[in-house]
Design an enzyme around this catalytic site. Structure first.
Site, PDB file in Angstrom:
ATOM      1  N   GLU A 131      53.464  49.106  72.626  1.00 13.20           N
ATOM      2  CA  GLU A 131      52.350  48.075  72.232  1.00 13.20           C
ATOM      3  C   GLU A 131      52.089  46.852  73.145  1.00 13.20           C
ATOM      4  OE1 GLU A 131      50.915  48.191  69.135  1.00 13.20           O
ATOM      5  OE2 GLU A 131      52.758  49.370  67.823  1.00 13.20           O
ATOM      6  N   HIS A 148      55.948  41.209  66.483  1.00  8.84           N
ATOM      7  CA  HIS A 148      55.499  42.313  65.485  1.00  8.84           C
ATOM      8  C   HIS A 148      57.303  43.016  65.325  1.00  8.84           C
ATOM      9  CE1 HIS A 148      54.961  45.768  63.944  1.00  8.84           C
ATOM     10  NE2 HIS A 148      55.279  47.136  64.626  1.00  8.84           N
ATOM     11  N   HIS A 178      59.031  44.358  60.577  1.00 11.40           N
ATOM     12  CA  HIS A 178      59.117  45.710  59.813  1.00 11.40           C
ATOM     13  C   HIS A 178      59.720  45.100  58.061  1.00 11.40           C
ATOM     14  CE1 HIS A 178      58.665  49.211  62.425  1.00 11.40           C
ATOM     15  NE2 HIS A 178      56.826  48.817  62.439  1.00 11.40           N
ATOM     16  N   HIS A 227      52.409  49.436  57.598  1.00  9.96           N
ATOM     17  CA  HIS A 227      52.923  49.287  58.724  1.00  9.96           C
ATOM     18  C   HIS A 227      53.991  48.187  58.817  1.00  9.96           C
ATOM     19  CE1 HIS A 227      53.094  49.760  63.140  1.00  9.96           C
ATOM     20  NE2 HIS A 227      54.233  49.426  62.925  1.00  9.96           N
TER      21      HIS A 227
HETATM   22  O1  2HA Z   1      58.459  49.508  68.732  1.00  7.91           O
HETATM   23  O2  2HA Z   1      56.883  49.096  65.359  1.00  7.91           O
HETATM   24  O3  2HA Z   1      54.559  49.622  65.911  1.00  7.91           O
HETATM   25  C1  2HA Z   1      57.693  50.333  66.849  1.00  7.91           C
HETATM   26  C2  2HA Z   1      56.273  50.017  66.360  1.00  7.91           C
HETATM   27  C3  2HA Z   1      55.344  50.864  66.736  1.00  7.91           C
HETATM   28 ZN    ZN Z   2      55.369  48.378  64.143  1.00  7.79          ZN
END
Ligand code: 2HA
Ligand code: ZN
Length: 266
Positions: A118, A141, A143, A213
């Site tokens: 990324e 970023h 999850h 995502h």
């Molecule tokens: O790095 O989360 O979006 C792995 C991720 C890609």
């Molecule tokens: Zn991701």
């Protein structure tokens, strides 16, 4: 020796601290998530121009980032796990410097750890934010299970609606995420299409939800980025807990939310 710089080490330690939270929260399965932090202001002029690692110069970027010429970033490594970034950030990430032409980068320290897939997206975001005059050093970023869950429900894929829902679960959310959240419809992870769609949302928000995502937050420091996502996650948990107990949570009223905006000058 780059590690002799106390300001830099403190910042890297904060990255490691947050990487640990992401893992503990269950927001970072396998290599899920990535972090980039602009460390330029933490470095001395000599450190900013330190020599690159051998044979690790001029690595091209898909799109130039002209506002970032000469800037130095810590970036988590591709395929690296947050739980290991937490233990050893220099073994699971690297320092890179954007070249003078803004179109490539050099690897600086400490090991030859290829940056996150990324990275081009993160850099485009840093570039946009810097060019817009925002004091933003961090792109984070991750999850978060509950927040991603919300993006699987079409009626919630609406920035105003989802912002209102999350704000109304707990007063802190209105205060800690004052710009609300942006939403980006599903795109393939790591693509520049995803980056450009995110940048559009960053003109109005510091936190962006990626459908099915994950979440991306930008801010001056990494603790603030984590706190915004953590507070949104708390709101989502209150919402889901109420639903699971069989009732629709009432939510704070518009008047109550407006009062907060007034008192806290949001
Ligand atoms: O790095 O989360 O979006 C792995 C991720 C890609
Ligand atoms: Zn991701």
């Amino acid at each position: 020796m780059i590690r002799d710089n106390k300001q830099l080490t403190a910042e890297i330690n904060r990255i490691a601290e947050v990487a640990g939270y992401l893992w503990e929260k269950g927001w970072a399965e396998r290599n899920g998530g990535n972090i980039s932090v602009n460390l330029t202001s933490r470095l001395t002029p000599e450190e900013r121009t330190m020599p690159p690692l051998p044979h690790q110069t001029g690595i091209s970027l898909q799109e130039p980032v002209n506002a970032l010429q000469g800037e130095v970033f810590y970036v988590t490594g591709t395929g690296k796990r947050m739980r290991y970034v937490a233990k050893d950030p220099f073994d699971n990430g690297s320092l890179i410097r954007i070249a003078a032409d803004g179109a490539s980068y050099d690897m600086l320290a400490e090991k030859n750890i290829a940056p996150s897939s990324e990275l081009p997206s993160h850099l485009l975001m840093h570039n946009y934010l810097k060019a817009s005059g925002r004091q933003t050093n961090v792109v984070l970023h991750t999850h978060p299970t509950d927040l991603i869950g919300l993006t699987h429900c079409k009626p919630y894929l609406d920035s105003e609606k989802l912002t209102h829902l999350l704000w109304s679960m707990i007063p802190e959310c209105r205060i800690i995420v004052p710009k609300g959240i942006g939403i980006v419809p599903y795109e393939i992870p790591g693509t520049l299409a995803l980056a450009h769609a995110t940048i559009k949302q960053l003109s109005r928000h510091d936190v962006v939800f990626w459908e099915k995502h994950g979440i991306l937050a930008v801010g001056e420091n990494i603790i603030e980025c984590f706190d915004m996502i953590d507070t949104l996650s708390k709101s989502a948990q209150i919402f889901f807990s109420a639903r699971a107990a069989g009732y629709e949570p009432e939510g704070m009223t518009n008047r109550q939310l407006e009062d907060l905006a007034e008192v806290f000058r949001l």
